[in-house]
Design an enzyme around this catalytic site. Structure first.
Site, PDB file in Angstrom:
ATOM      1  N   ASP A 101       0.859  -1.177   0.000  1.00  0.00           N
ATOM      2  CA  ASP A 101       0.000   0.000   0.000  1.00  0.00           C
ATOM      3  C   ASP A 101       0.904   1.239   0.000  1.00  0.00           C
ATOM      4  O   ASP A 101       2.107   1.138   0.279  1.00  0.00           O
ATOM      5  CB  ASP A 101      -0.890  -0.031   1.243  1.00  0.00           C
ATOM      6  CG  ASP A 101      -1.698   1.229   1.429  1.00  0.00           C
ATOM      7  OD1 ASP A 101      -2.420   1.596   0.481  1.00  0.00           O
ATOM      8  OD2 ASP A 101      -1.595   1.849   2.498  1.00  0.00           O
ATOM      9  N   ASP A 141      -0.276   5.157   0.954  1.00  0.00           N
ATOM     10  CA  ASP A 141      -0.547   6.130   2.005  1.00  0.00           C
ATOM     11  C   ASP A 141      -0.578   5.457   3.371  1.00  0.00           C
ATOM     12  O   ASP A 141      -1.338   4.508   3.601  1.00  0.00           O
ATOM     13  CB  ASP A 141      -1.873   6.843   1.745  1.00  0.00           C
ATOM     14  CG  ASP A 141      -1.834   7.679   0.479  1.00  0.00           C
ATOM     15  OD1 ASP A 141      -0.980   8.572   0.400  1.00  0.00           O
ATOM     16  OD2 ASP A 141      -2.644   7.428  -0.434  1.00  0.00           O
ATOM     17  N   THR A 172      -2.463   0.797  -4.601  1.00  0.00           N
ATOM     18  CA  THR A 172      -2.983   1.970  -3.915  1.00  0.00           C
ATOM     19  C   THR A 172      -4.374   2.337  -4.400  1.00  0.00           C
ATOM     20  O   THR A 172      -4.728   2.096  -5.560  1.00  0.00           O
ATOM     21  CB  THR A 172      -2.027   3.166  -4.115  1.00  0.00           C
ATOM     22  OG1 THR A 172      -2.596   4.347  -3.552  1.00  0.00           O
ATOM     23  CG2 THR A 172      -1.752   3.418  -5.598  1.00  0.00           C
ATOM     24  N   SER A 173      -5.139   2.962  -3.508  1.00  0.00           N
ATOM     25  CA  SER A 173      -6.458   3.471  -3.873  1.00  0.00           C
ATOM     26  C   SER A 173      -6.367   4.817  -4.575  1.00  0.00           C
ATOM     27  O   SER A 173      -7.375   5.317  -5.082  1.00  0.00           O
ATOM     28  CB  SER A 173      -7.343   3.597  -2.628  1.00  0.00           C
ATOM     29  OG  SER A 173      -7.600   2.332  -2.072  1.00  0.00           O
ATOM     30  N   LYS A 213     -10.705  -0.979  -2.272  1.00  0.00           N
ATOM     31  CA  LYS A 213     -10.532  -1.683  -1.013  1.00  0.00           C
ATOM     32  C   LYS A 213     -11.709  -1.311  -0.098  1.00  0.00           C
ATOM     33  O   LYS A 213     -12.144  -0.162  -0.123  1.00  0.00           O
ATOM     34  CB  LYS A 213      -9.212  -1.280  -0.341  1.00  0.00           C
ATOM     35  CG  LYS A 213      -7.955  -1.560  -1.168  1.00  0.00           C
ATOM     36  CD  LYS A 213      -6.727  -0.947  -0.500  1.00  0.00           C
ATOM     37  CE  LYS A 213      -5.487  -1.084  -1.341  1.00  0.00           C
ATOM     38  NZ  LYS A 213      -4.311  -0.427  -0.742  1.00  0.00           N
ATOM     39  N   ASP A 259      -1.707  -0.275   6.204  1.00  0.00           N
ATOM     40  CA  ASP A 259      -1.901   0.450   7.465  1.00  0.00           C
ATOM     41  C   ASP A 259      -3.356   0.630   7.843  1.00  0.00           C
ATOM     42  O   ASP A 259      -3.661   0.910   8.997  1.00  0.00           O
ATOM     43  CB  ASP A 259      -1.262   1.844   7.368  1.00  0.00           C
ATOM     44  CG  ASP A 259      -2.097   2.782   6.516  1.00  0.00           C
ATOM     45  OD1 ASP A 259      -2.541   3.831   7.017  1.00  0.00           O
ATOM     46  OD2 ASP A 259      -2.334   2.462   5.335  1.00  0.00           O
TER      47      ASP A 259
END
Length: 218
Positions: free
Chosen positions: A11, A13, A108-109, A140, A165
Site C-alpha cells: 500500500d 498512504d 494503492t487506492s 478496497k 496500514d
C-alpha cells in the site's frame, strides 16, 4: 517473527508515505463545502477511494455526485504535497526489495497522478508493477487490487505478503488470502498477521526455493 513469500505487495498512504495532512486538508475542504463536521468524516477516510468512503458514510447520496466529488478531491490532493514524507524505513525497505530481486508491486487506492505525485514528493521510486484506482472496478476492502497485483507478478495469492496500514486495506488483503504486515499505530488493532510500528523493523533476506524471508525485529 519470520514470514516467507514470493512477492511483496505494498500500500502507499500510511504504509510507504505519510500523507495524513494532505488527506485531512482535502476532506476538511470537502466537509466545509458540504456543511459536514470534519470530525464526522476524518476517522473514516483512509485506505479507500473517496467515492467509496462517501457511499459508506452517506448511503443516500447519488453515485454520480460521489464520483464527481472523488474527481475533485483527487485534483486537490495531487496539487497538495506539502508535508509529505516517507514512512520511517520505507526508502531502505524498497531498496532492499529492489536490490534483492524480490517481485513487488504498489497497490494503492490513489489514481496514477496522485500516487506519482506523492511517491515523488517522498523521494520513493514506483515499482514496475503499479496497481491504482484506474486498474480496478472496486475499491478496497474489495481484494481486486491485490489479486491483480499477484497475477501481474505471476505469484499465487497465498505466496504474497501485503504491507498495509488501514482497515480497508487489511481486510482486502485477508480477503485475497494473503498474509498482512500492519504498519503504524492504526494497524496493530486491525487484525494483521503481524504488526510493526515502522518499516525499520523489517529485514529482507533470501528465503527458501528462491522466495523472500521477511524478518520482523523489535
Amino acid at each position: 517473527m519470520r514470514l516467507t513469500a514470493r512477492a511483496v505487495l505494498l500500500d502507499m498512504d500510511g504504509t510507504l508515505i505519510n500523507s495524513d495532512a494532505s488527506v485531512d486538508r482535502a476532506w476538511s475542504r470537502w466537509a466545509a463545502e458540504n456543511g459536514v463536521d470534519p470530525a464526522a468524516v476524518l476517522p473514516h477516510v483512509h485506505g479507500r477511494q473517496a467515492h467509496a468512503t462517501l457511499a459508506m458514510l452517506f448511503p443516500e447520496r447519488p453515485v454520480e455526485r460521489n464520483l464527481a466529488d472523488n474527481a475533485r478531491m483527487l485534483v486537490w490532493e495531487t496539487e497538495d504535497t506539502e508535508g509529505i514524507v516517507p514512512v520511517a524505513g520505507a526508502p531502505a525497505f524498497l531498496a532492499a526489495l529492489r536490490d534483492g530481486g524480490v517481485p513487488h508491486a504498489l497497490v494503492t487506492s490513489a489514481d496514477r497522478a496522485l500516487s506519482k505525485a506523492r511517491m515523488d514528493a517522498g523521494g520513493l521510486a514506483i515499482p514496475a508493477a503499479w496497481i491504482t484506482a484506474e486498474s480496478v472496478s472496486a475499491s478496497k476492502p474489495d481484494p481486486e487490487g491485490f489479486l491483480l497485483a499477484a497475477a501481474e507478478l505471476g505469484v499465487a495469492p497465498a505466496d504474497c505478503v501485503v504491507f498495509e496500514d488501514a482497515d480497508a486495506g487489511i481486510r482486502a488483503a485477508k480477503a485475497a488470502g494473503m498474509q498482512v504486515v500492519g504498519v503504524g499505530p492504526r494497524a496493530a488493532e486491525l487484525g494483521p498477521t503481524v504488526a510493526v510500528e515502522t518499516l525499520e523493523q523489517v529485514r529482507v533476506a533470501p528465503g527458501p526455493d528462491g522466495g523472500v524471508e521477511l524478518r520482523i525485529v523489535s
